[in-house]
Design an enzyme around this catalytic site. Structure first.
Site, PDB file in Angstrom:
ATOM      1  N   GLU A  18       0.830  -1.212   0.000  1.00 29.13           N
ATOM      2  CA  GLU A  18       0.000   0.000   0.000  1.00 29.13           C
ATOM      3  C   GLU A  18       0.862   1.258   0.000  1.00 29.13           C
ATOM      4  O   GLU A  18       0.522   2.245  -0.655  1.00 29.13           O
ATOM      5  CB  GLU A  18      -0.965   0.030   1.182  1.00 29.13           C
ATOM      6  CG  GLU A  18      -1.865   1.253   1.116  1.00 29.13           C
ATOM      7  CD  GLU A  18      -3.177   1.113   1.847  1.00 29.13           C
ATOM      8  OE1 GLU A  18      -3.940   2.097   1.812  1.00 29.13           O
ATOM      9  OE2 GLU A  18      -3.452   0.061   2.440  1.00 29.13           O
TER      10      GLU A  18
ATOM     11  N   GLY B  96      -5.872   5.151  -0.401  1.00 29.89           N
ATOM     12  CA  GLY B  96      -6.140   3.756  -0.740  1.00 29.89           C
ATOM     13  C   GLY B  96      -7.537   3.408  -0.277  1.00 29.89           C
ATOM     14  O   GLY B  96      -7.925   3.753   0.847  1.00 29.89           O
TER      15      GLY B  96
ATOM     16  N   HIS C 152      -0.295 -14.155  -0.724  1.00 28.54           N
ATOM     17  CA  HIS C 152       1.053 -14.472  -0.279  1.00 28.54           C
ATOM     18  C   HIS C 152       1.382 -15.880  -0.771  1.00 28.54           C
ATOM     19  O   HIS C 152       0.701 -16.834  -0.410  1.00 28.54           O
ATOM     20  CB  HIS C 152       1.157 -14.378   1.248  1.00 28.54           C
ATOM     21  CG  HIS C 152       0.650 -13.083   1.797  1.00 28.54           C
ATOM     22  ND1 HIS C 152       1.205 -11.870   1.455  1.00 28.54           N
ATOM     23  CD2 HIS C 152      -0.365 -12.808   2.646  1.00 28.54           C
ATOM     24  CE1 HIS C 152       0.563 -10.908   2.091  1.00 28.54           C
ATOM     25  NE2 HIS C 152      -0.403 -11.453   2.817  1.00 28.54           N
ATOM     26  N   VAL C 153       2.414 -16.002  -1.603  1.00 24.70           N
ATOM     27  CA  VAL C 153       2.681 -17.286  -2.253  1.00 24.70           C
ATOM     28  C   VAL C 153       3.979 -17.957  -1.802  1.00 24.70           C
ATOM     29  O   VAL C 153       4.190 -19.130  -2.074  1.00 24.70           O
ATOM     30  CB  VAL C 153       2.670 -17.144  -3.795  1.00 24.70           C
ATOM     31  CG1 VAL C 153       1.294 -16.711  -4.273  1.00 24.70           C
ATOM     32  CG2 VAL C 153       3.725 -16.160  -4.279  1.00 24.70           C
TER      33      VAL C 153
ATOM     34  N   GLY D 217      -7.681   5.960 -14.069  1.00 31.73           N
ATOM     35  CA  GLY D 217      -8.868   6.771 -14.310  1.00 31.73           C
ATOM     36  C   GLY D 217      -8.734   8.132 -13.675  1.00 31.73           C
ATOM     37  O   GLY D 217      -7.810   8.398 -12.908  1.00 31.73           O
TER      38      GLY D 217
END
Length: 140
Positions: A63, A83, A90-91, A109
């Protein structure tokens, strides 16, 4: 162009003083036409109890980088950036070294922006894949 990049990185790092980004030792290290890159050391300060990088620290990194990228790529004199949604997958775990977070724009945008933030280790292996939605609110 190189001097412009250094100025942007200097501003990003300067505004982090006294914030959570400083607490987590996040440093902005590269910027390009459509990305911002930061790194964070993986130390016990950002570990979960079993000694690996805490997912919350990864999300805070994501973030921070995505919001800073919005700040850079939008007219910060005209807009506040906030935000409004973040998700993370999480891998892979990591115990030490550095992680790198690269925020790249998926949608720019007028009001909302969508960022992909890939967090990798020093070898470029994916640790977490995050998406951040930001909103640009006019300054009044």
């Amino acid at each position: 162009m190189e001097a412009h990049k250094e100025k942007i990185l200097s501003v990003c790092n300067e505004i982090c003083k006294g914030t959570m980004m400083e607490t987590l030792d996040i440093t902005y290290i590269d910027v390009g036409e459509n990305f911002l890159l930061a790194r964070m050391p993986v130390t016990p300060k950002v570990h979960q109890p079993d000694g690996v990088l805490h997912g919350g620290a990864s999300v805070a990194l994501a973030e921070s980088v995505g919001s800073a990228a919005s700040y850079i790529f939008l007219d910060a004199k005209e807009f506040f950036v906030r935000g409004i949604e973040i998700s993370a997958n999480h891998v892979k775990s990591i115990k030490e070294g550095f992680v790198y977070a690269k925020a790249s724009i998926l949608h720019k945008g007028r009001t909302t922006q969508l960022w992909e933030i890939k967090i990798t280790d020093e070898e470029g292996k994916l640790i977490s894949n995050c998406k951040l939605t930001t909103i640009a609110l006019p300054r009044k």
